[in-house]
Design an enzyme around this catalytic site. Sequence first.
Site, short mmCIF file in Angstrom:
data_model
loop_
_atom_site.label_atom_id
_atom_site.label_comp_id
_atom_site.label_asym_id
_atom_site.label_seq_id
_atom_site.Cartn_x
_atom_site.Cartn_y
_atom_site.Cartn_z
N ASP A 36 16.34 30.51 -73.71
CA ASP A 36 17.12 30.24 -74.64
C ASP A 36 18.21 30.99 -75.67
O ASP A 36 18.31 30.21 -76.06
CB ASP A 36 15.46 30.87 -75.87
CG ASP A 36 14.69 30.05 -76.28
OD1 ASP A 36 14.73 28.48 -76.69
OD2 ASP A 36 13.49 30.33 -76.41
N GLN A 74 8.29 31.24 -78.53
CA GLN A 74 8.61 30.46 -79.67
C GLN A 74 9.08 30.94 -80.51
O GLN A 74 7.97 31.87 -81.45
CB GLN A 74 7.43 29.14 -79.70
CG GLN A 74 7.67 28.32 -80.91
CD GLN A 74 9.06 27.72 -81.02
OE1 GLN A 74 9.28 27.50 -79.26
NE2 GLN A 74 9.48 27.35 -81.72
N LYS A 91 7.45 21.01 -75.18
CA LYS A 91 8.50 22.46 -74.65
C LYS A 91 7.50 21.43 -72.82
O LYS A 91 8.20 21.26 -71.96
CB LYS A 91 8.66 23.01 -74.71
CG LYS A 91 10.40 22.88 -75.75
CD LYS A 91 9.66 24.62 -76.33
CE LYS A 91 10.82 24.62 -77.51
NZ LYS A 91 11.42 25.69 -78.26
N1 GUN Z 1 12.01 28.10 -83.04
C1 GUN Z 1 12.81 27.38 -83.43
N2 GUN Z 1 13.69 26.62 -82.61
C2 GUN Z 1 13.59 28.06 -81.16
C3 GUN Z 1 14.21 27.57 -80.38
O1 GUN Z 1 14.96 26.43 -79.95
N3 GUN Z 1 13.36 28.86 -79.46
C4 GUN Z 1 12.79 29.33 -79.85
N4 GUN Z 1 12.11 30.15 -78.75
N5 GUN Z 1 11.92 29.22 -81.01
C5 GUN Z 1 12.48 28.27 -81.73
#
Ligand code: GUN
Length: 297
Positions: free
Chosen positions: A121, A98, A54
């Site tokens: 998100d 995350q 990311k």
């Molecule tokens: N953990 C697994 N998928 C995601 C996501 O799309 N965003 C975040 N913040 N954590 C995750």
Amino acid sequence: MQAEILDGVQMSRDILAGLKEQVAALKARYGRAPGLATILVGEDPASVSYVTRKVRTALDLEFHEVQETRPAAITQEELLSLVERYNQDPQIDGILVQLPLPASICEQAVVRAIDPGKDVDGFHPVNLGQMMQGLRESCYVPCTPAGIQEMLVRSGTVTDGAEVVVVGRSAIVGRPVAVLLGQKGPGANSTVTLVHTATRDLADHCRRADILIVAAGVPGLVRPDWIKPGATVIDVGVNRVGTHERTGKALLSGDVAFDEARLRAGRITPVPGGVGPMTIAMLMKNTVQAAWRHLES
Ligand code: GUN
């Protein structure tokens, strides 16, 4: 029959190219790039790998990217005050914490602490609530469900009136994608069945699916005879099934027995290189959208 492979890497490249132009337009008009703060707690290898990708993508797009890493021993109060710092930062449009977080921290408390206007998100109850109401234009849609829908649209998969079966009821993928595809609109308007660990005759449900979306976290769960011939199969599973002998990198496998399934499906996503890159592209899209909203308001 050999299924068409839905190439998430190429689709995400196309999306990112469009976003790059928007970043340039934002800079030209407002003098700054979209700002994204990514917060990683602990050293879970999968989370480290996701966040690394990311951050790399945000930097490629020339975002203002701030990366915060904290040890798993961080307290909930410390994490909440870090989130609050970026809620208050006018250079930051999007905040990503995350998940999963260590068991000592209440995930919901952290998600709720994020300003809904910066929740790129789409996990905050305000955004999820608006998505449930069908107010797509005013909320942030969770990135994996949005990426799946985008793949269906871009691949020309007919969703209107289609039987969709979603395997897995997670708050991040299964439940929101079921809601999205059941709503009116392009890339949606489907008849959706959500199946899970308590479902009887799981295989029978799957066999009815024109579009089968699998987000169960069980490697190889979906056998080829669960797939209706010609169906579109979206595999969200990212399971670490070993380590590559030479490179030491994780060997990934989806929730679908890919090699056999591709002989039966009409279209199928690979793992890796399917839904994963689309999730990242949607995160970037949400962040660019957040920047427009903040700068234009
Ligand atoms: N953990 C697994 N998928 C995601 C996501 O799309 N965003 C975040 N913040 N954590 C995750």
